[in-house]
Motif scaffolding. Structure first.
Motif, PDB file in Angstrom:
ATOM      1  N   ILE A  41      50.474 -12.793  56.011  1.00 44.65           N
ATOM      2  CA  ILE A  41      49.286 -13.592  55.723  1.00 44.65           C
ATOM      3  C   ILE A  41      49.214 -13.757  54.210  1.00 44.65           C
ATOM      4  CG2 ILE A  41      46.771 -13.693  55.868  1.00 44.65           C
ATOM      5  CD1 ILE A  41      47.004 -11.863  58.339  1.00 44.65           C
ATOM      6  N   ILE A  42      49.163 -15.002  53.769  1.00 46.56           N
ATOM      7  CA  ILE A  42      49.194 -15.223  52.317  1.00 46.56           C
ATOM      8  C   ILE A  42      47.920 -14.697  51.667  1.00 46.56           C
ATOM      9  CG2 ILE A  42      50.720 -17.215  52.522  1.00 46.56           C
ATOM     10  CD1 ILE A  42      48.304 -19.013  51.989  1.00 46.56           C
ATOM     11  N   GLU A  43      48.079 -14.211  50.454  1.00 50.68           N
ATOM     12  CA  GLU A  43      46.951 -13.691  49.688  1.00 50.68           C
ATOM     13  C   GLU A  43      46.222 -14.851  49.007  1.00 50.68           C
ATOM     14  OE1 GLU A  43      45.844 -10.635  49.647  1.00 50.68           O
ATOM     15  OE2 GLU A  43      47.455  -9.972  50.995  1.00 50.68           O
ATOM     16  N   PRO A  44      44.922 -14.657  48.708  1.00 50.79           N
ATOM     17  CA  PRO A  44      44.191 -15.702  47.984  1.00 50.79           C
ATOM     18  C   PRO A  44      44.850 -16.019  46.644  1.00 50.79           C
ATOM     19  CG  PRO A  44      42.678 -14.069  48.869  1.00 50.79           C
ATOM     20  CD  PRO A  44      44.058 -13.527  49.074  1.00 50.79           C
ATOM     21  N   SER A  45      45.082 -17.298  46.397  1.00 52.04           N
ATOM     22  CA  SER A  45      45.715 -17.700  45.148  1.00 52.04           C
ATOM     23  C   SER A  45      45.390 -19.156  44.858  1.00 52.04           C
ATOM     24  CB  SER A  45      47.231 -17.511  45.220  1.00 52.04           C
ATOM     25  OG  SER A  45      47.851 -17.929  44.026  1.00 52.04           O
ATOM     26  N   ASN A  46      44.551 -19.386  43.845  1.00 48.62           N
ATOM     27  CA  ASN A  46      44.239 -20.744  43.412  1.00 48.62           C
ATOM     28  C   ASN A  46      45.354 -21.204  42.471  1.00 48.62           C
ATOM     29  OD1 ASN A  46      43.212 -23.073  42.144  1.00 48.62           O
ATOM     30  ND2 ASN A  46      41.108 -22.333  42.260  1.00 48.62           N
ATOM     31  N   PRO A  47      46.031 -22.326  42.778  1.00 50.97           N
ATOM     32  CA  PRO A  47      47.106 -22.784  41.893  1.00 50.97           C
ATOM     33  C   PRO A  47      46.619 -23.155  40.493  1.00 50.97           C
ATOM     34  CG  PRO A  47      46.579 -24.438  43.545  1.00 50.97           C
ATOM     35  CD  PRO A  47      45.843 -23.212  43.939  1.00 50.97           C
ATOM     36  N   ASP A  48      45.306 -23.376  40.358  1.00 51.86           N
ATOM     37  CA  ASP A  48      44.712 -23.667  39.048  1.00 51.86           C
ATOM     38  C   ASP A  48      43.551 -22.696  38.857  1.00 51.86           C
ATOM     39  OD1 ASP A  48      43.898 -24.799  36.677  1.00 51.86           O
ATOM     40  OD2 ASP A  48      42.836 -26.470  37.631  1.00 51.86           O
ATOM     41  N   PRO A  49      43.840 -21.447  38.491  1.00 51.60           N
ATOM     42  CA  PRO A  49      42.790 -20.422  38.477  1.00 51.60           C
ATOM     43  C   PRO A  49      41.736 -20.651  37.407  1.00 51.60           C
ATOM     44  CG  PRO A  49      44.812 -19.570  37.512  1.00 51.60           C
ATOM     45  CD  PRO A  49      45.148 -20.916  38.082  1.00 51.60           C
ATOM     46  N   SER A  50      40.555 -20.123  37.675  1.00 55.00           N
ATOM     47  CA  SER A  50      39.440 -20.216  36.731  1.00 55.00           C
ATOM     48  C   SER A  50      39.659 -19.260  35.569  1.00 55.00           C
ATOM     49  CB  SER A  50      38.135 -19.856  37.453  1.00 55.00           C
ATOM     50  OG  SER A  50      37.072 -19.665  36.550  1.00 55.00           O
ATOM     51  N   PRO A  51      39.587 -19.750  34.319  1.00 53.76           N
ATOM     52  CA  PRO A  51      39.755 -18.852  33.170  1.00 53.76           C
ATOM     53  C   PRO A  51      38.556 -17.920  33.017  1.00 53.76           C
ATOM     54  CG  PRO A  51      39.187 -21.048  32.426  1.00 53.76           C
ATOM     55  CD  PRO A  51      39.396 -21.153  33.903  1.00 53.76           C
ATOM     56  N   VAL A  52      38.808 -16.748  32.447  1.00 55.34           N
ATOM     57  CA  VAL A  52      37.759 -15.760  32.203  1.00 55.34           C
ATOM     58  C   VAL A  52      37.152 -16.007  30.830  1.00 55.34           C
ATOM     59  CG1 VAL A  52      37.263 -13.308  31.886  1.00 55.34           C
ATOM     60  CG2 VAL A  52      38.824 -14.050  33.705  1.00 55.34           C
ATOM     61  N   TRP A  53      35.804 -16.010  30.750  1.00 56.55           N
ATOM     62  CA  TRP A  53      35.094 -16.114  29.477  1.00 56.55           C
ATOM     63  C   TRP A  53      34.053 -15.005  29.413  1.00 56.55           C
ATOM     64  CZ3 TRP A  53      30.048 -16.958  27.708  1.00 56.55           C
ATOM     65  CH2 TRP A  53      29.933 -17.226  26.332  1.00 56.55           C
ATOM     66  N   ASP A  54      34.329 -13.980  28.622  1.00 60.00           N
ATOM     67  CA  ASP A  54      33.413 -12.852  28.493  1.00 60.00           C
ATOM     68  C   ASP A  54      33.640 -12.181  27.137  1.00 60.00           C
ATOM     69  OD1 ASP A  54      31.446 -11.022  29.156  1.00 60.00           O
ATOM     70  OD2 ASP A  54      32.841  -9.674  30.201  1.00 60.00           O
ATOM     71  N   PRO A  55      33.338 -12.878  26.038  1.00 56.54           N
ATOM     72  CA  PRO A  55      33.638 -12.330  24.712  1.00 56.54           C
ATOM     73  C   PRO A  55      32.762 -11.126  24.385  1.00 56.54           C
ATOM     74  CG  PRO A  55      32.290 -14.295  24.504  1.00 56.54           C
ATOM     75  CD  PRO A  55      32.646 -14.186  25.959  1.00 56.54           C
ATOM     76  N   ALA A  56      33.355 -10.163  23.692  1.00 53.50           N
ATOM     77  CA  ALA A  56      32.574  -9.025  23.219  1.00 53.50           C
ATOM     78  C   ALA A  56      31.646  -9.450  22.096  1.00 53.50           C
ATOM     79  CB  ALA A  56      33.506  -7.912  22.746  1.00 53.50           C
ATOM     80  N   GLN A  57      32.076 -10.416  21.295  1.00 54.78           N
ATOM     81  CA  GLN A  57      31.267 -10.920  20.192  1.00 54.78           C
ATOM     82  C   GLN A  57      31.721 -12.338  19.860  1.00 54.78           C
ATOM     83  OE1 GLN A  57      30.221  -8.305  16.795  1.00 54.78           O
ATOM     84  NE2 GLN A  57      31.187  -9.847  15.504  1.00 54.78           N
ATOM     85  N   ILE A  58      30.774 -13.194  19.481  1.00 46.09           N
ATOM     86  CA  ILE A  58      31.085 -14.557  19.082  1.00 46.09           C
ATOM     87  C   ILE A  58      30.970 -14.631  17.565  1.00 46.09           C
ATOM     88  CG2 ILE A  58      30.434 -16.982  19.280  1.00 46.09           C
ATOM     89  CD1 ILE A  58      29.227 -16.315  22.020  1.00 46.09           C
ATOM     90  N   SER A  59      32.087 -14.838  16.907  1.00 52.53           N
ATOM     91  CA  SER A  59      32.099 -14.867  15.448  1.00 52.53           C
ATOM     92  C   SER A  59      31.582 -16.213  14.941  1.00 52.53           C
ATOM     93  CB  SER A  59      33.513 -14.628  14.921  1.00 52.53           C
ATOM     94  OG  SER A  59      33.977 -13.347  15.313  1.00 52.53           O
ATOM     95  N   VAL A  60      30.687 -16.155  13.965  1.00 50.73           N
ATOM     96  CA  VAL A  60      30.170 -17.356  13.318  1.00 50.73           C
ATOM     97  C   VAL A  60      30.324 -17.139  11.809  1.00 50.73           C
ATOM     98  CG1 VAL A  60      28.186 -18.856  12.947  1.00 50.73           C
ATOM     99  CG2 VAL A  60      28.519 -17.760  15.168  1.00 50.73           C
ATOM    100  N   SER A  61      31.280 -17.829  11.213  1.00 48.48           N
ATOM    101  CA  SER A  61      31.560 -17.628   9.797  1.00 48.48           C
ATOM    102  C   SER A  61      30.867 -18.645   8.909  1.00 48.48           C
ATOM    103  CB  SER A  61      33.073 -17.681   9.556  1.00 48.48           C
ATOM    104  OG  SER A  61      33.601 -18.932   9.989  1.00 48.48           O
TER     105      SER A  61
END
Length: 934
Positions: free
Chosen positions: A366-386
């Motif tokens: 049984i094939i495992e779940p796999s999106n051929p175009d996966p969703s990128p992860v966005w979870d920054p520890a800090q957003i730098s503003v220079s």
């Protein structure tokens, strides 16, 4: 080895995502055996951020249960027999480049609709926030700001969340575009949530806020909200773990029968319901008519549905995506039936395929779940503003007097923030005459269109507020300028205040299971009955408020309720969620209410709104006043509701009949819903057409639409409830005060345009793909100014960090002696009032006032909607002054439980000059009299 029978292109088409709710039911089997609620066919907001004051932490709920214990199910649903009445589908129209994120033209998406079908089908999902967060924000969070952040989405396709304004859309959240990952201060909002493929999706969320002293990031654990798109009720299956079930099933037949199982994929040939032409037919045949068991179907390895196999056969019809998806069928035979297990080789198929495909080859895995175009992860520890600079510029469109292109751009493209630009008559005003809001996502730029027709012709007090994401080291900053001439081009620049230091500390306390204000928890019985907002007549015994009140913003519903003393008797009341003078929602007598509407509700019908159904707005180029169907936080948001009513005793359904008793001369009142992507409007009430006088419902309904008032002045409206011609609830009336300052002093005249009994009209709008143009959303309500302002500017924040806790809020100006104490949300906006909002023609009808990342509409509680004198002052650690524009480290709107401010008249900010002159003259005269007496 898995053999794919054929390969095809995979196109990244658009989709959409958002929130939830449904009458919960126990899931005893299937993939949701341990899920306590399956949410469908109801009004729901999710995820809802919860603030736990004892541990100073966040969690997220669906109603009053953790989101992980709920599943939102999007089934098929129809509103009628029309071509656009498949409420679970959304077709991408032609010639709309702004919709390219959804996919190719004419591709059809699975969709949770912005305006649902009868009985809130298939699901009416939205966003919201718990009152524990709304009340904590001004005292706990920097800039009163908190964000609902989408980390990523795990599912077979793409997911999108957006509001449709007819001519434009406001994007909120996206599974694949990381520019749209934050909703600032989410409020009660309904929108589209779309999916490019059917199947199971898990959207992972986190809530973030920065402490008011800037030292700490309050962050929730990551929690997953599950959407089940298509298929049968996920609680109805018997297989919990398909791998275990497949491993335990017999490999060979035990009855000696010859059978050759198959999976057939084909375009759906049936035409029973609207939208059937877009479906694909998926058929399993065991090859033996005596076989019984269960069929498990997956899309790209993600669960789609579990169906019974009866007499060797099972069949479903599903809306597959425009992109190819791998379909696999897994057969688990009934114990003792003699049949053998079987799994098909995965087969690619899409809604574009016109030829039947039959698969007979089996797979051992049984094939495992796999999106051929996966969703990128966005979870920054800090957003730098220079680079702290942010600029807003206005350029008037060629040939126009009041239409402007607005651009907000940050010097640093990494800045993520919400912004609002407001225009007031003076710095002492509470409500802007014109306003626009949005967000800066990845890239740091946003461009919008705005109608400044209500503001041109006089100098304005312009205010520009930017509220950065809590994970950045920048703080909310405001720049203001008086006497701004709305010329062909103008603008403002500001520098963000920056918090000192480097990495922040993220606490990891164990959150309590209850918010600051606990909500009832479901029982452990098989049929839990949680407290679901707006889904039952649960306010029947609530105390009815009868004190006169002016409402200028917030959500409210004209609602039918059963009398607590006699359930067979009904009355009409106003359910008021605006928190005007109250800490919670209340029930009000309708005749005690006045809707106070200011110049910010002005709407001009644009050239492109040519469909005759929009004639209720007047001729093209004419202006009217519109209370939009989607919330604008600066304007009242009234809807209608029959939720919780037993329709079995009303064979003809329930009609709300609306009459205009008094109105300005030659005026018109209407109530209508806009069509999807600018389709024809669904007009239910039109005082110029006696045949349109009723809002018809045939099941429990919660509905919002556009209220149109053609002229400024005083209106008295009347509503009553009917079952056919039989009166259910006696008529009651209320006042709508529409920018009365601009009304001519002519007396109101009775209106007889709407008779008492008229034919019914279904509430669901017809839809077409015709385009409707962009025109700005109206700004907030009328413009009160203090009669004797005593506001003092907030002190400059210290340049060095101070470790002491934040000071208490500064005292607010008390009401003047003799001032009426009638509660008015115009005088004292609630803390939950949001500042953010978008502007386009139909956006003003749909009230696009909430912004997601990167310029899409979403909600945000304004920390800066009051004049400077009403702001809270902080004595705690302050951002650096190096990039400081305005000393407003933590301004907030007036609390809803504060004493109501008096009604204000628009005085010049130079009021003190004649007062001072008079005082000097009086003093001099008194001195002369005393000298002569001596």
């Amino acid at each position: 080895m898995i053999l794919i029978m054929r390969t095809k292109r995979l196109i990244s088409a658009g989709a959409l995502a958002l929130s939830l709710v449904f009458a919960p039911q126990m899931a005893w089997a299937g993939p949701d055996r341990d899920t306590e609620w399956v949410v469908t066919g109801q009004h729901v907001d999710a995820p809802i951020p919860i603030w736990h004051a004892d541990t100073r932490s966040f969690t997220m709920n669906t109603i009053n249960m953790p989101v992980e214990k709920t599943v939102l199910w999007l089934p098929k649903a129809w509103a009628g027999s029309g071509a656009q009445d498949a409420k679970y589908q959304l077709e991408v129209p032609e010639k709309r480049p702004d919709l390219a994120f959804l996919g190719p033209e004419h591709s059809v998406l699975n969709a949770a609709p912005q305006n649902p079908g009868p009985n809130n089908t298939p699901i009416w999902a939205g966003l919201g926030a718990d009152s524990s967060v709304e009340w904590a924000a001004p005292d706990e969070f920097d800039g009163s700001t908190y964000t609902l952040d989408l980390i990523n989405v795990d599912g077979p396709g793409r997911m999108e969340m957006f509001i449709d304004h007819g001519d434009s859309v406001s994007r909120f959240l996206s599974s694949h575009d990381v520019a749209y990952r934050s909703v600032y201060n989410p409020r009660h909002t309904h929108l589209f949530t779309t999916f490019t493929q059917p199947g199971r999706y898990q959207a992972r969320f986190r809530v973030n806020a920065r402490s008011i002293d800037g030292k700490t990031i309050y962050t929730s654990p990551i929690q997953s909200l599950t959407w089940q798109v298509g298929g049968s009720n996920p609680a109805s299956g018997s297989i919990k773990d398909i791998h275990e079930a497949f491993a335990a099933a017999p490999v060979e037949r035990s009855d000696g029968a010859q059978a050759r199982p198959s999976l057939t994929l084909a375009p759906n040939a049936q035409r029973e319901h609207p939208g059937d032409q877009h479906l694909s037919e998926i058929t399993f045949n065991s090859g033996n008519p005596g076989d019984q068991g269960r069929l498990w179907l997956t899309v790209n390895g993600y669960f789609l549905t579990e169906e019974p196999v009866v007499d060797g056969r099972a069949q479903v019809r599903e809306l597959l995506g425009d992109d190819d998806a791998l379909i696999q069928a897994v057969f688990i035979p009934e114990a003792g039936s003699g049949a053998a297990r079987w799994a098909s080789t995965p087969q690619a198929f899409s809604q574009r395929d016109r030829a039947e495909v039959r698969v007979t080859r089996s797979s051992s895995v049984i094939i495992e779940p796999s999106n051929p175009d996966p969703s990128p992860v966005w979870d920054p520890a800090q957003i730098s503003v220079s680079r702290p600079g942010v600029h807003v510029s206005y350029v008037r469109k060629e040939g126009s007097e009041d239409q402007y292109t607005v651009q907000v751009q940050a010097d640093d493209p990494e800045l993520r923030a919400a912004y609002k630009v407001e225009f007031f008559e003076s710095e002492y005003d509470f409500s802007p005459w014109c306003a626009i809001e949005g967000t800066l996502g990845k890239g740091g730029i946003d461009v919008q269109q705005q109608d400044l027709g209500a503001c041109v012709g006089q100098p304005m007090y312009m205010k520009f507020t930017v509220r950065p994401h809590p994970k950045s080291l920048a703080s909310m900053t405001t720049k203001a300028q008086e006497d701004v001439e709305l010329s062909s081009s103008f603008g403002l620049d500001l520098k963000l205040k920056m918090w000192p230091g480097g990495n922040t500390v993220e606490p990891t306390p164990t959150p309590t299971t209850q918010p600051l204000i606990p909500t009832p928890q479901p029982s452990a019985s098989a049929s839990p009955a949680p407290n679901i907002p707006d889904t039952s007549n649960d306010h029947a015994a609530d105390e009815l408020k009868t004190n006169p009140v002016e409402l200028t913003h917030g959500h409210m519903d004209l609602r039918l309720r059963a009398d607590s003393s006699s359930p067979t008797k009904y009355s009409l009341v106003l359910k008021d969620d605006s928190l005007t003078g109250e800490k919670t929602s209340v029930m009000r007598s309708i005749d005690s209410v006045t809707w106070k509407v200011g110049v910010n509700a002005r709407f001009t019908r644009p050239q492109s709104l040519t469909d005759p159904s929009y004639d209720v707005l007047g001729a093209i180029g004419e202006s009217s006043y519109v209370l939009p169907e989607t919330q604008n936080p600066d304007i009242v948001w009234p809807g209608v509701s029959t939720e919780g009513i037993d329709y079995s005793v009303f064979p003809k359904g329930i009609d709300y009949e609306v009459r205009v008793l008094e109105s300005p001369k030659d005026s018109r009142v209407a109530f209508f819903q806009t069509g999807t992507f600018g389709g024809p409007a669904q007009v239910m009430i039109d005082s110029a057409n006696p045949a349109l006088s009723r809002i018809h419902t045939d099941s429990p309904t919660h509905m919002h639409a556009n209220w149109v008032f053609s002229r400024p002045g005083r209106y008295r409206l009347q509503i009553r409830a009917l079952d056919g011609d039989k009166e259910i609830a006696a008529p009651v009336s209320w006042i709508a005060s529409i920018h009365e300052a601009a009304a001519k002093p002519e007396p109101s005249s009775p209106s007889t345009a709407i008779p008492s009994v008229q034919p019914t009209l279904a509430p669901t709008p017809s839809v077409s793909a015709s385009a409707v143009p962009s025109v700005p959303t109206p700004a907030a309500s009328s413009n009160p100014v203090p009669e004797a302002p005593t506001a003092t500017p907030a002190p400059e924040p210290s340049q060095a960090p101070v470790d002491s806790p934040a000071s208490s809020p500064a005292a607010q100006n008390p009401p003047a002696p003799g001032t009426s104490t009638v509660a008015s949300s115009n005088a004292a906006p609630s803390r939950s009032a949001s500042p953010l909002g978008r502007v386009s023609a139909v956006e003003r009808l749909t009230g696009g006032q909430v912004f997601g990342s990167s310029g899409s509409t979403q909600s945000a509680t304004s920390a800066d909607t009051s004049p400077a004198g009403e702001h809270k002052e902080e004595a705690s650690t302050s951002p650096s002054d190096d990039a400081q524009e305005t000393p407003e480290a933590n301004p907030i709107a007036l609390a809803a439980d504060s004493p109501a401010a008096p009604s204000r008249s628009p005085l010049s900010r130079w009021w003190w000059i004649p007062v001072a002159a008079g005082a000097i003259a009086l003093g001099a005269g008194t001195a002369v009299v005393i000298r002569r007496m001596r």
